[in-house]
Scaffold this motif. Sequence first.
Motif, PDB file in Angstrom:
ATOM      1  N   VAL A 161       0.752  -1.280  -0.052  1.00 55.26           N
ATOM      2  CA  VAL A 161       0.031   0.053  -0.149  1.00 55.26           C
ATOM      3  C   VAL A 161       1.052   1.248  -0.005  1.00 55.26           C
ATOM      4  O   VAL A 161       1.528   1.412   0.937  1.00 55.26           O
ATOM      5  N   SER A 162       1.026   1.759  -1.183  1.00 56.79           N
ATOM      6  CA  SER A 162       1.737   3.125  -1.306  1.00 56.79           C
ATOM      7  C   SER A 162       1.548   4.031  -0.218  1.00 56.79           C
ATOM      8  O   SER A 162       0.341   4.409  -0.076  1.00 56.79           O
ATOM      9  N   GLY A 163       2.510   4.377   0.502  1.00 58.21           N
ATOM     10  CA  GLY A 163       2.452   5.562   1.424  1.00 58.21           C
ATOM     11  C   GLY A 163       1.701   5.377   2.684  1.00 58.21           C
ATOM     12  O   GLY A 163       1.556   6.050   3.661  1.00 58.21           O
ATOM     13  N   GLN A 164       1.579   3.950   3.067  1.00 54.04           N
ATOM     14  CA  GLN A 164       0.730   3.674   4.472  1.00 54.04           C
ATOM     15  C   GLN A 164       1.761   3.308   5.281  1.00 54.04           C
ATOM     16  O   GLN A 164       2.756   2.080   5.306  1.00 54.04           O
ATOM     17  N   GLU A 165       2.052   4.209   6.284  1.00 51.47           N
ATOM     18  CA  GLU A 165       2.984   3.901   7.273  1.00 51.47           C
ATOM     19  C   GLU A 165       2.578   2.806   8.112  1.00 51.47           C
ATOM     20  O   GLU A 165       1.432   2.392   8.561  1.00 51.47           O
ATOM     21  N   VAL A 166       3.789   2.215   8.829  1.00 50.71           N
ATOM     22  CA  VAL A 166       3.393   0.819   9.765  1.00 50.71           C
ATOM     23  C   VAL A 166       4.087   1.276  11.072  1.00 50.71           C
ATOM     24  O   VAL A 166       5.078   1.658  11.025  1.00 50.71           O
ATOM     25  N   LYS A 167       3.326   1.020  12.221  1.00 53.72           N
ATOM     26  CA  LYS A 167       3.777   1.564  13.523  1.00 53.72           C
ATOM     27  C   LYS A 167       3.414   0.055  14.406  1.00 53.72           C
ATOM     28  O   LYS A 167       2.499  -0.645  14.147  1.00 53.72           O
TER      29      LYS A 167
END
Length: 691
Positions: A161-167
Amino acid sequence: MNDDIVGHVVGVHGFKVRVELASEIKSPVRAYSSGSNVAIAINSYLAFDIGAGQHAVGIVTDLDTRENYEPDDEELTLELTKPRRIAVVQLLGTVEQNRTTKLYQFNPGISILPTLDTPAAIAKVQILNALFVDAPKRNRPEGHGGDDYDVAIRLGNAVAVSGQEVKGSFNDLMSRPLAIVGNTGSGKSYTVSRLVQQATKERSTTRARIFILDINGEYTNAFKKNEPEGGRKPNHIYVNGKEFGVPVWMMNTREVCDWLSAGEQAQQPALVNLWSVAKGEEERSIEDSARLAAESIARIDQLIMLIKGQGPYKGHNARQVWSAYSGFANDLELNDEADELVKAVDEILQANRTQHQSFGEQEREIQDSLSQLRTILADFLTQERDFTQQSADKPIYFPLKFLSDPSELLEAARLEEGDNSFRQFLRGLQLRIGNRLQDQRWSSFFNYDNLGLSNFKTWLNTLGIGQDLENGSEVCVIDCSMIGHEVLPYICGIIGRLLLEVREHVDAEERFHEPWVVVLEEAHNYIRPRRQDEPRGIAISRETFERIAKEGRKFGISLFVASQRPSDISPTVLSQCANFVMHRLQNPDDIEHFRRIVPSQSRRLLDQITILSAGEAIVLGSAFHIPSRVHIDKPEHVPSSQSSAPHVGWHPDTKESFDLDSALKNWGIEEDVPAPVKKKSAKKNVVKKKK
């Protein structure tokens, strides 16, 4: 159909759903006025409306197309007018919209599965944020009322998913063991650096909280530590660029006996006694009491055999043997029962004034009294020896002379005069001690006086524990890159054990204050699985970190386990890891090892682990809502672990060459190379003919 729907459910098999894609879906990307989003591709996410504001969410694991249909009759095949395109989706959990806040929240449980013909839609941004950004909150402190007890820490962006940050959960990543694995060059050290930098960002302090066992000397640059003055020297340890040591007096009795390969029958007891005597006058007096008790028991045994007319003591005088007992036992503080038994034996012996040893009717009485007295002394001796063992295990300073002087070992063994055979038996142990003192590989165990490490608190303060240090930081880099392969497990094991034991001895209500993380770089070098012929140092190190992995959470200490060979790490340690960051792996044994320990819904994702690019990883565990493939962010300051570039380094015009002289100097090998000797030209013998 609206713009988000891509197909409908045509099969439900457990927690796997088969979705037939709409015929007009030709591209894996769906365009919107605000941008584009991945519609159908491996690792993309779909949502299924199951009513009551809830959506089941899954990840696409397989794509398939079928152009014909074959019924049970093998002779018949039906050609389809248009191919059926099927996506297999692994369900991950449920996302529900809060009616009050209108925010989406993720729940890993699925109570209602999608039914046939349920529309499959592209996961909206709000749903994706609930999956990846709103990390689970863990470890609420007792009595903490607000929701600010945990925060999400960023790892990178989702690959699918382009640009989807993961935390992930800050508390969970830092309080429970984390495994970071991957082949060399896949990005492990960058991930370690990124996580530690993120964890310490805006939490700066001069008290150490994270301890990195740096095996290859690559984290000095990542955390802006000074290089050692004059360069790294062989067999030296450095803490944040300054010379350090692990004093030999910090070893416990198990470690020193293994280190010196002491024999169990006589060498180990002598060595334990030496350790207890060396660590203070209090321990010396305890050992004296134990010796007196042992001598008293020996005199009682002699007297019992004398009364029975047995053994080599036949014909001796009973009162003289009893007098010898009193000479040893008078300085022992026994209980009242022992005093009564001594009084009873005295009365019987005083009544029998003859030289022969017949006690008549009182023989059974004196034997019973002596047996009871022996039991009391044996219990006393056991307690004293246990206390001596505990004292010997404490990290208490002693001068190096206790090891360099052979007489100290003989004194600790408590030998009787003339027992030359026992002295001969200890000679091998004395020789090994002397060899260790002369072997420069172990010099970091003996340099404590030169470094001023005269007590355990000073040693801890040097690591940044217990007080604020000038120019200190929350990251303590312990550089072990110049330590020999045989020495390394002892160094790592002793440091890990002492860090755990310090926290164990804090009051229970304070154990969770200022928790610590120990980073085990290249962990396969010193926490290998148990093997029958393994070196003793490996066993010590493995048992230390297995204990931290199993019990450290209760004392506020956790682990980062980084390795390129996870199958060569103790399975006990890996089984306790709550979270995993898995970079590219190629070895089938390593991959299969993880297939057995990761959740079943994550195993399909592991099929991609061999094709991950540098910096990519599969992250999963209790710190994340769902497993995902992530491109880890590059750390602000990178470690010294970059790969070489032969195309540039081997170019004829390059001015950089390998510095052999510097390597030999750092290695401690400085030799004067003699000038080449010129060979004299051979003269031919000329024979003159006589005229």
